[in-house]
Design a protein around this motif. Structure first.
Motif, PDB file in Angstrom:
ATOM      1  N   LYS A   9       0.835  -1.208   0.000  1.00  0.00           N
ATOM      2  CA  LYS A   9       0.000   0.000   0.000  1.00  0.00           C
ATOM      3  C   LYS A   9       0.871   1.259   0.000  1.00  0.00           C
ATOM      4  CE  LYS A   9      -3.946   2.119   2.245  1.00  0.00           C
ATOM      5  NZ  LYS A   9      -5.036   1.939   3.197  1.00  0.00           N
ATOM      6  N   LYS A  65       1.048   4.133  -2.959  1.00  0.00           N
ATOM      7  CA  LYS A  65       0.903   5.556  -2.695  1.00  0.00           C
ATOM      8  C   LYS A  65       2.051   6.349  -3.295  1.00  0.00           C
ATOM      9  CE  LYS A  65      -0.182   8.839   0.921  1.00  0.00           C
ATOM     10  NZ  LYS A  65      -0.476   9.051   2.333  1.00  0.00           N
ATOM     11  N   ARG A 101      -1.460   6.640  -8.589  1.00  0.00           N
ATOM     12  CA  ARG A 101      -2.185   7.907  -8.653  1.00  0.00           C
ATOM     13  C   ARG A 101      -3.476   7.780  -7.854  1.00  0.00           C
ATOM     14  NH1 ARG A 101      -3.755   8.065 -15.064  1.00  0.00           N
ATOM     15  NH2 ARG A 101      -4.252   5.875 -15.241  1.00  0.00           N
ATOM     16  N   GLU A 102      -3.995   8.936  -7.466  1.00  0.00           N
ATOM     17  CA  GLU A 102      -5.182   8.964  -6.631  1.00  0.00           C
ATOM     18  C   GLU A 102      -6.414   8.588  -7.442  1.00  0.00           C
ATOM     19  OE1 GLU A 102      -6.474  11.824  -3.072  1.00  0.00           O
ATOM     20  OE2 GLU A 102      -6.400  12.804  -5.017  1.00  0.00           O
ATOM     21  N   MET A 103      -7.227   7.701  -6.878  1.00  0.00           N
ATOM     22  CA  MET A 103      -8.472   7.258  -7.505  1.00  0.00           C
ATOM     23  C   MET A 103      -9.562   7.266  -6.444  1.00  0.00           C
ATOM     24  SD  MET A 103      -7.075   4.087  -9.727  1.00  0.00           S
ATOM     25  CE  MET A 103      -5.546   4.246 -10.627  1.00  0.00           C
ATOM     26  N   THR A 104     -10.799   7.187  -6.892  1.00  0.00           N
ATOM     27  CA  THR A 104     -11.924   7.180  -5.968  1.00  0.00           C
ATOM     28  C   THR A 104     -12.863   6.044  -6.324  1.00  0.00           C
ATOM     29  OG1 THR A 104     -11.784   9.578  -5.759  1.00  0.00           O
ATOM     30  CG2 THR A 104     -13.820   8.554  -5.015  1.00  0.00           C
ATOM     31  N   THR A 164     -11.303   7.257  -1.272  1.00  0.00           N
ATOM     32  CA  THR A 164     -10.149   7.660  -2.068  1.00  0.00           C
ATOM     33  C   THR A 164      -8.959   6.774  -1.705  1.00  0.00           C
ATOM     34  OG1 THR A 164     -10.972   9.919  -2.159  1.00  0.00           O
ATOM     35  CG2 THR A 164      -8.650   9.596  -2.650  1.00  0.00           C
ATOM     36  N   PHE A 165      -8.213   6.353  -2.729  1.00  0.00           N
ATOM     37  CA  PHE A 165      -7.067   5.470  -2.516  1.00  0.00           C
ATOM     38  C   PHE A 165      -6.049   5.712  -3.622  1.00  0.00           C
ATOM     39  CE2 PHE A 165     -10.084   3.343  -5.188  1.00  0.00           C
ATOM     40  CZ  PHE A 165      -9.335   2.679  -6.140  1.00  0.00           C
ATOM     41  N   PHE A 166      -4.876   5.119  -3.471  1.00  0.00           N
ATOM     42  CA  PHE A 166      -3.836   5.197  -4.496  1.00  0.00           C
ATOM     43  C   PHE A 166      -3.685   3.816  -5.127  1.00  0.00           C
ATOM     44  CE2 PHE A 166      -2.943   8.890  -2.002  1.00  0.00           C
ATOM     45  CZ  PHE A 166      -2.507   9.814  -2.925  1.00  0.00           C
ATOM     46  N   CYS A 207      -4.719  -2.497  -6.894  1.00  0.00           N
ATOM     47  CA  CYS A 207      -5.274  -1.752  -5.759  1.00  0.00           C
ATOM     48  C   CYS A 207      -4.741  -2.306  -4.444  1.00  0.00           C
ATOM     49  CB  CYS A 207      -6.794  -1.875  -5.731  1.00  0.00           C
ATOM     50  SG  CYS A 207      -7.606  -1.119  -7.113  1.00  0.00           S
TER      51      CYS A 207
END
Length: 120
Positions: free
Chosen positions: A9, A13, A17-20, A30-32, A65
């Motif tokens: 994880k 990060k 890239r940031e995703m939702t 929201t996660f990377f 993910c």
């Protein structure tokens, strides 16, 4: 016992890239993650289908993910926003080591917004 899920994880990060994740019940997380477009192949037989937000078309991404975003539990009306564009999960799998999920990987497909009046 191998426990690398938090390390994975942290790397996601750093390099992702940031995703939702937007769930059917309205919850947003929201996660990377890492996403890479796959080559378009004529041999893939995914059919277009209507969804709540429009029609789907053949633009696929391979996605990795973190362990706490369970791609395998995504429903038909759950989407992932990548650069503000909605994607639906087509395929997913858990990657386990030592009996523990380390991360999820899968294929997501871009969704296209539908026109209200296509005959104008």
């Amino acid at each position: 016992m191998l426990r690398f899920e938090k390390t994975v994880k942290q790397y996601l990060k750093a390099v992702g890239r940031e995703m939702t994740a937007v769930y059917e019940n309205g919850e947003e997380v929201t996660f990377f993650a890492v996403a890479e477009q796959t080559w378009k192949k004529n041999k893939t037989k995914f059919e277009e289908k209507a969804t709540k937000i429009g029609r789907a078309y053949n633009e696929y991404y391979y996605i990795v993910c973190p362990y706490d975003i369970n791609l395998c539990e995504f429903g038909k009306d759950d989407v992932i926003l990548i650069d503000s564009q909605p994607y639906e999960v087509e395929r997913c799998e858990r990657v386990k080591a030592g009996g523990t999920v380390q991360f999820y990987r899968g294929i997501v497909k871009k969704l296209e917004e539908a026109d209200e009046n296509v005959f104008n």
